[in-house]
Design an enzyme around this catalytic site. Structure first.
Site, PDB file in Angstrom:
ATOM      1  N   GLN A   1      56.993  59.256  79.847  1.00  0.00           N
ATOM      2  CA  GLN A   1      55.583  59.573  79.648  1.00  0.00           C
ATOM      3  C   GLN A   1      55.331  60.024  78.212  1.00  0.00           C
ATOM      4  O   GLN A   1      54.322  59.656  77.604  1.00  0.00           O
ATOM      5  CB  GLN A   1      55.133  60.646  80.638  1.00  0.00           C
ATOM      6  CG  GLN A   1      53.633  60.879  80.652  1.00  0.00           C
ATOM      7  CD  GLN A   1      52.849  59.619  80.971  1.00  0.00           C
ATOM      8  OE1 GLN A   1      53.227  58.843  81.844  1.00  0.00           O
ATOM      9  NE2 GLN A   1      51.747  59.409  80.258  1.00  0.00           N
TER      10      GLN A   1
ATOM     11  N   CYS B   1      44.072  62.253  86.271  1.00  0.00           N
ATOM     12  CA  CYS B   1      43.283  61.020  86.295  1.00  0.00           C
ATOM     13  C   CYS B   1      41.845  61.284  85.889  1.00  0.00           C
ATOM     14  O   CYS B   1      41.138  60.370  85.466  1.00  0.00           O
ATOM     15  CB  CYS B   1      43.357  60.366  87.669  1.00  0.00           C
ATOM     16  SG  CYS B   1      42.849  61.434  89.027  1.00  0.00           S
TER      17      CYS B   1
ATOM     18  N   GLY C   1      47.917  56.572  92.174  1.00  0.00           N
ATOM     19  CA  GLY C   1      48.860  56.228  91.121  1.00  0.00           C
ATOM     20  C   GLY C   1      48.224  55.301  90.117  1.00  0.00           C
ATOM     21  O   GLY C   1      47.002  55.291  89.939  1.00  0.00           O
ATOM     22  N   SER C   2      49.037  54.497  89.468  1.00  0.00           N
ATOM     23  CA  SER C   2      48.543  53.623  88.415  1.00  0.00           C
ATOM     24  C   SER C   2      47.740  52.463  88.972  1.00  0.00           C
ATOM     25  O   SER C   2      47.900  52.068  90.138  1.00  0.00           O
ATOM     26  CB  SER C   2      49.715  53.076  87.596  1.00  0.00           C
ATOM     27  OG  SER C   2      50.449  52.128  88.356  1.00  0.00           O
TER      28      SER C   2
ATOM     29  N   LYS D   1      55.871  59.406 101.103  1.00  0.00           N
ATOM     30  CA  LYS D   1      56.788  59.116 100.003  1.00  0.00           C
ATOM     31  C   LYS D   1      56.177  59.588  98.684  1.00  0.00           C
ATOM     32  O   LYS D   1      55.238  58.983  98.175  1.00  0.00           O
ATOM     33  CB  LYS D   1      57.099  57.616  99.899  1.00  0.00           C
ATOM     34  CG  LYS D   1      58.348  57.353  99.042  1.00  0.00           C
ATOM     35  CD  LYS D   1      58.323  56.018  98.335  1.00  0.00           C
ATOM     36  CE  LYS D   1      57.628  56.059  97.006  1.00  0.00           C
ATOM     37  NZ  LYS D   1      58.323  56.865  95.971  1.00  0.00           N
TER      38      LYS D   1
ATOM     39  N   GLU E   1      44.152  54.020  79.740  1.00  0.00           N
ATOM     40  CA  GLU E   1      44.503  55.360  80.218  1.00  0.00           C
ATOM     41  C   GLU E   1      45.842  55.757  79.603  1.00  0.00           C
ATOM     42  O   GLU E   1      46.857  55.121  79.846  1.00  0.00           O
ATOM     43  CB  GLU E   1      44.597  55.396  81.738  1.00  0.00           C
ATOM     44  CG  GLU E   1      44.869  56.794  82.269  1.00  0.00           C
ATOM     45  CD  GLU E   1      44.946  56.854  83.778  1.00  0.00           C
ATOM     46  OE1 GLU E   1      44.392  57.803  84.369  1.00  0.00           O
ATOM     47  OE2 GLU E   1      45.560  55.949  84.376  1.00  0.00           O
TER      48      GLU E   1
ATOM     49  N   GLY F   1      48.520  50.161  92.224  1.00  0.00           N
ATOM     50  CA  GLY F   1      47.461  50.240  93.227  1.00  0.00           C
ATOM     51  C   GLY F   1      46.930  48.883  93.630  1.00  0.00           C
ATOM     52  O   GLY F   1      46.642  48.635  94.805  1.00  0.00           O
TER      53      GLY F   1
ATOM     54  N   GLU G   1      43.480  55.246  94.917  1.00  0.00           N
ATOM     55  CA  GLU G   1      42.848  56.003  93.833  1.00  0.00           C
ATOM     56  C   GLU G   1      43.719  55.801  92.607  1.00  0.00           C
ATOM     57  O   GLU G   1      44.907  56.129  92.619  1.00  0.00           O
ATOM     58  CB  GLU G   1      42.729  57.477  94.194  1.00  0.00           C
ATOM     59  CG  GLU G   1      41.729  57.760  95.306  1.00  0.00           C
ATOM     60  CD  GLU G   1      40.296  57.402  94.955  1.00  0.00           C
ATOM     61  OE1 GLU G   1      39.993  57.306  93.740  1.00  0.00           O
ATOM     62  OE2 GLU G   1      39.494  57.215  95.872  1.00  0.00           O
TER      63      GLU G   1
END
Length: 489
Positions: A336, A289, A233-234, A180, A390, A238, A255
């Site tokens: 974003q 990232c 992802g974020s 996905k 981030e 996560g 990650e």
């Protein structure tokens, strides 16, 4: 003027068939360089669609495991060749869908080809080890066994490389897949799935589903037939993935974010450091990232470094990544872009000085896109939001320090620990940095972004669940070890 270009609609790929969602609803993917251009559509899938995909993967896993690692590797060679044949088309779709410049998109797709060939080679490498037994009449050895059905959830910023560096090792080590991708880059992901389809993988080995992470993503993680989940992802999502997977007792890999520091010492090659900071901080519009976001500079060279950084950043040309000569494209989405804008405002509110960029560029060609110019902040303190959070945008925070020990302390002053780099010609600085920095990827006289595909990749602290991706390290996640003891009757 609103212009609609030719678009394509992708269905879910389940059990070797492209099938529409039970919802009969579609998700539109738009070009961030021109919000009136539709790149394509994917399915707004349901839990029922997800159920079919997991069932197909579950029913295929025994036969896929039994064909052997060598045969599985041969399939990956085929996929690599097909991806390479379609490299420019897929790269162009990537640029149109998430804004990365065309040269960058081609480089990422080429990396996908290389990753596939690397893991295809795993088909001929060892699966275990012989271990001496205390019983001289027995044979003892280890054997790797696949997890079974693995869920793959990927972000929009690397829509080719990240899926492939998860899917390729999962498949070669004998697992079946339910994939996905993020909806913002699902058209590009679907084109990658087509390459697997054309390679002739057996039915049910590769399944592709699109839709809401909160609906089908969560249903995938919670599915009783799922044996492992790998997620990029974020941090917030996560942690939810880890919590759900832990509650079920299945293997998980997350990650997540990074707030990656670059230290510039007083003995650094400043031209080299500036070039690396610009590449690491502004390539892909800072949407990596591993992007450089905090630049920690020793006081004696601070002003000289800052002047060189501004001088070189002024040369960056922002625009549609399909045009020649464009160095940096738009943010991947309006949301974003708004996030980046909000952090630029917050930085100024907290007392940092915006000394370059950080504005929406003027001109008709920018009116319909999600553009922002590279931003550089001065007078940043380690506690500010722009030095802690981030941002995932082209924003660099400059922090002045008095020495290397302070620089490392500032670098470690964050919940993240993904990547870090230092620029210095002093071997003592290098050794201290290697030992003391809290990061999974440590780079010396090189930008913070980037890792070679044959090397382990992953972070420390809140950047990762602790496991590593890529290289031989991937085997540790996608397999379990069986210890076998054999003795004659």
């Amino acid at each position: 003027m609103k212009v609609e270009t030719e678009t394509i609609t992708y269905s879910n790929f389940i059990n070797n068939e492209w099938v529409k969602s039970d919802s009969n609803e579609l998700i539109k993917s738009i070009n961030p360089a021109n919000k009136y251009e539709t790149v394509g559509y994917v399915q707004k899938s349901t839990v029922e669609d997800l159920e079919k995909a997991v069932k197909a993967a579950h029913e295929a896993k025994k036969a896929w495991r039994r064909i052997g690692q060598s045969a599985r590797g041969q399939f990956l060679y085929k996929v690599a060749n097909i991806l390479e044949e379609n490299l420019e088309e897929i790269a162009e779709t990537m640029t149109r869908e998430m804004g990365k410049t065309f040269p960058e998109a081609k480089g990422e797709t080429a990396r996908g080809v290389a990753i596939l060939r690397y893991y295809a080679g795993e088909g001929m490498r060892k699966e275990g080890d012989v271990i001496p037994s205390s019983d001289s009449e027995a044979l003892m050895f280890t054997k790797r066994t696949p997890l079974g059905v693995v869920g793959v959830i990927t972000p929009w910023n690397f829509p080719v490389a990240i899926p492939i560096w998860k899917i390729a090792p999962a498949l070669v080590y004998g697992n079946t897949i339910v994939f996905k991708p993020a909806s913002e880059a699902a058209v590009t992901a679907a084109k990658v799935v087509e390459c697997f389809e054309k390679a002739g993988l057996p039915a049910g080995v590769m399944n592709f589903i699109t839709g809401s992470g909160s609906v089908v993503g969560q249903a995938l993680i919670d599915h009783p037939l799922l044996n492992g989940i790998t997620f990029t992802g974020s941090e917030a999502i996560g942690r939810g993935v880890a919590k759900s997977a832990s509650a079920r007792g299945i293997k998980f890999q997350t990650e997540m974010g990074g707030k990656n520091p670059v230290i510039v010492s007083k003995d650094a090659n400043l031209d080299q450091a500036v070039e690396a900071v610009i590449s690491g901080g502004f390539r892909s519009s800072g949407q990596k990232c591993t992007a450089s976001s905090r630049v920690i500079v020793e006081a004696p060279v601070y002003e000289a470094f800052k002047a060189k950084l501004i001088q070189e950043t002024e040369k960056i040309k922002v625009g549609n990544g399909l045009q020649e000569g464009i160095w940096m494209g738009p943010s991947a989405s309006e949301s974003q872009l708004n996030t980046v804008k909000s952090y630029i405002e917050k930085g100024q509110e907290e007392g940092a000085s915006l000394i370059f960029g950080g504005n929406v560029p003027e001109g008709e060609e920018f009116e319909n896109g999600f553009y922002i110019t590279p931003a550089i902040f001065d007078d940043v303190t380690p506690e500010m939001a722009i030095a802690q959070d981030e941002i995932f945008g082209p924003v660099i925070a400059l922090i002045k320090v008095e020495g290397i020990e302070e620089a490392i302390d500032v670098a470690n002053n964050t919940k993240y620990g993904l990547s870090a780099s230092i620029f210095t010609s002093n071997i003592s600085n290098i050794l201290e940095f290697i030992d003391e920095i809290e990061a999974g990827l440590v780079r010396i006289n090189a930008e913070s972004a980037g890792v070679e595909l044959q090397a382990p990749f992953g972070g420390m602290k809140s950047s990762s669940s602790g496991s590593r991706e890529q290289g031989e390290a991937a085997k540790e996640f996608y397999t379990a070890i069986k210890t076998v003891f054999v003795k004659g009757c």
